[in-house]
Design a protein around this motif. Structure first.
Motif, mmCIF file in Angstrom:
data_model
loop_
_atom_site.group_PDB
_atom_site.id
_atom_site.type_symbol
_atom_site.label_atom_id
_atom_site.label_comp_id
_atom_site.label_asym_id
_atom_site.label_seq_id
_atom_site.Cartn_x
_atom_site.Cartn_y
_atom_site.Cartn_z
ATOM 1 N N ARG A 24 -28.980 11.183 25.300
ATOM 2 C CA ARG A 24 -28.663 9.757 25.427
ATOM 3 C C ARG A 24 -29.684 9.048 26.303
ATOM 4 O O ARG A 24 -30.267 8.027 25.928
ATOM 5 C CB ARG A 24 -27.260 9.597 26.015
ATOM 6 N N ASP A 72 -18.425 16.531 22.570
ATOM 7 C CA ASP A 72 -17.231 16.830 23.363
ATOM 8 C C ASP A 72 -16.847 15.695 24.308
ATOM 9 O O ASP A 72 -15.807 15.765 24.980
ATOM 10 C CB ASP A 72 -17.418 18.130 24.157
ATOM 11 N N LYS A 73 -17.675 14.630 24.332
ATOM 12 C CA LYS A 73 -17.375 13.473 25.182
ATOM 13 C C LYS A 73 -17.284 12.172 24.386
ATOM 14 O O LYS A 73 -17.143 11.098 24.982
ATOM 15 C CB LYS A 73 -18.467 13.335 26.260
ATOM 16 N N HIS A 74 -17.381 12.278 23.074
ATOM 17 C CA HIS A 74 -17.422 11.072 22.241
ATOM 18 C C HIS A 74 -16.012 10.684 21.794
ATOM 19 O O HIS A 74 -15.279 11.502 21.241
ATOM 20 C CB HIS A 74 -18.304 11.315 21.007
ATOM 21 N N ARG A 75 -15.652 9.424 22.011
ATOM 22 C CA ARG A 75 -14.296 8.969 21.707
ATOM 23 C C ARG A 75 -14.004 8.917 20.212
ATOM 24 O O ARG A 75 -12.843 8.929 19.805
ATOM 25 C CB ARG A 75 -14.062 7.578 22.314
ATOM 26 N N ARG A 126 -22.993 9.777 22.639
ATOM 27 C CA ARG A 126 -22.452 10.704 23.630
ATOM 28 C C ARG A 126 -22.501 12.087 22.985
ATOM 29 O O ARG A 126 -22.545 12.205 21.771
ATOM 30 C CB ARG A 126 -20.998 10.385 23.995
ATOM 31 N N ASP A 127 -22.478 13.131 23.778
ATOM 32 C CA ASP A 127 -22.337 14.461 23.200
ATOM 33 C C ASP A 127 -20.975 14.559 22.518
ATOM 34 O O ASP A 127 -20.029 13.850 22.902
ATOM 35 C CB ASP A 127 -22.471 15.527 24.290
#
Length: 444
Positions: free
Chosen positions: A90, A204-207, A201-202
């Motif tokens: 990012r 595992d962190k993307h909404r 976002r990666d």
């Protein structure tokens, strides 16, 4: 010896119903970034004749200006890959896009040879993280069974950017002049940087990634930092150069780019001088190899993914794609001896398409062989560093031998042979395609 987390996974499993598809939106956004990246660097090739008139540049100076970009771009590759792994995709892609966009716009203000050299050197430095970042994005977001097509998509941005530079830059110069061209293209890059910062976002962190897609990505062998083997992640960057696989990747990619850089540099000159193409014919028919290269890159990635899903070992898939593609690239030797121009164009299109077919496998390798997610961009930068020496050497070799012999037969024969050598390198020098083993003493 520690055993790194495997990048492999059950080969045939498809994405479950109900899984989100954010990974494909991300890779198309990376494709757009690479397209703008290459549009920025390629635009000067179209604008330079007009710039030369305004700021009084001779042909030698123009050649040095074109080369300046590659000097900084290449020598920043090693640091760029390390930097991408340290700060993440990012931040690295956003900062790089802002940097290269600013120096694209600064090009509009140059008034001398030396100011233009400076702008191109700094542009090259700013663009250097883009390929390694894209390789890391693919490794992070895609299971191994989908990595080939994803790589083909982002890598094709380089071809698309180079192809569209000719009509776009010509049109803007016609209506607004060459200085406005660099301002408009620079603004386009800044707009993309804002979009990337907001969207990325990666996984595992993307909404917008639901649990089903995240599980599919992870179970398929995506290289996510939270899943790394702790010892493998500690392997020092400098140790990567001790692996035969990494050294083979460096040499092989150099061989591939030795041929590709002919298409980026002397291809138009060859069509005009050797095949008597008019400017109109060059503008129309000259795009055909580039279009074939884009489609072939997507095809290579799709075929690789299809084979992996069917259970074919990754080593066999990657080597088949790469070796077949590089062997196909050697048909450039025949292009210079056939009698008709259409035959030459067909063979050149086949050669370029074959090389991009191989390129999807080559750019998938960093994710396949990295000891951890913290090494994917580093290995991508290392192999790209070696490959871009071809951008410095190939134009010099082709130009010199063409001058000395009066034709392109000898230089194109040489680079065709280099493609075959590269194919043999991937076949015999590089071993099994799997995460590199990490001895305990290397991290202790």
């Amino acid at each position: 010896m520690s055993t790194p987390a495997s990048a492999a996974a059950p080969a045939s499993r498809a994405a479950p119903r109900g899984a989100s598809r954010m990974r494909w939106a991300i890779i198309w956004l990376a494709f757009a970034g690479l397209t703008i990246n290459y549009l920025d660097r390629s635009s000067i090739s179209v604008a330079l004749p007009f710039m030369g008139e305004d700021i009084h540049l001779d042909k030698t100076q123009q050649g040095l200006i074109l080369a300046a970009f590659f000097w900084s771009y290449d020598f920043c590759q090693l640091a760029a890959g390390w930097y991408v792994d340290k700060v993440g995709a990012r931040r690295s892609f956003t900062i790089a896009a802002v940097w290269w966009s600013i120096f694209t716009m600064i090009t509009a203000a140059v008034h001398s040879f030396w100011t233009l050299i400076g702008a191109r050197l700094l542009l090259g430095a700013g663009e250097s993280p883009a390929p390694a970042t894209s390789a890391k994005v693919t490794a992070t977001w895609f299971p191994q069974r989908e990595r080939g097509l994803a790589t083909g998509i982002w890598d094709s941005g380089s071809r698309v950017g180079a192809v569209i530079a000719i009509p776009i830059v010509t049109l803007i110069i016609h209506f607004a002049g060459w200085r406005t061209t660099f301002i408009i293209i620079g603004i386009l890059g800044l707009a993309w940087a804002v979009g990337w910062w907001k969207a990325y976002r990666d996984p595992d962190k993307h909404r917008r990634v639901n649990a089903e897609e995240l599980a599919y990505i992870r179970e398929g062998g995506a290289r996510i930092a939270a899943d790394d083997d702790a010892e493998a992640a500690k392997l020092p960057w400098r140790r990567l150069f001790r692996y035969r696989t990494v050294l083979g990747m460096m040499f092989g990619f150099f061989c591939l780019n030795s041929v590709i850089y002919f298409f980026i540099t002397f291809f138009p000159t060859y069509l005009v001088e050797e095949r008597d193409f008019s400017l109109l014919k060059l503008g129309f028919f000259g795009m055909i190899p580039g279009i074939c290269a884009v489609l072939s890159g997507w095809l290579g990635g799709w075929l690789a993914d299809r084979a992996i899903r069917r259970g074919v070992p990754v080593t066999r898939v990657r080597k088949t794609i790469i070796v077949a593609g590089m062997a196909g690239g050697s048909v450039i030797i025949l292009a210079v001896i056939v009698p008709q121009a259409w035959m030459a164009l067909a063979l050149l299109s086949l050669a370029y398409a074959s090389l991009t077919f191989a390129g999807t496998g080559i750019w998938a390798l960093p994710a396949d062989v990295a000891p951890s997610s913290a090494h994917v961009a580093s290995i991508g930068g290392i192999q790209n560093f070696a490959s871009n020496f071809a951008g410095i050497l190939t134009p010099i070799m082709v130009g010199y031998l063409a001058d000395e012999t009066g034709s392109f037969v000898l230089p194109l024969t040489i680079i065709g042979v280099i493609a075959l050598v590269g194919a043999l390198n991937y076949l015999f020098v590089i071993g099994k395609i799997e995460p590199l083993p990490v001895p305990r003493r290397a991290v202790g």
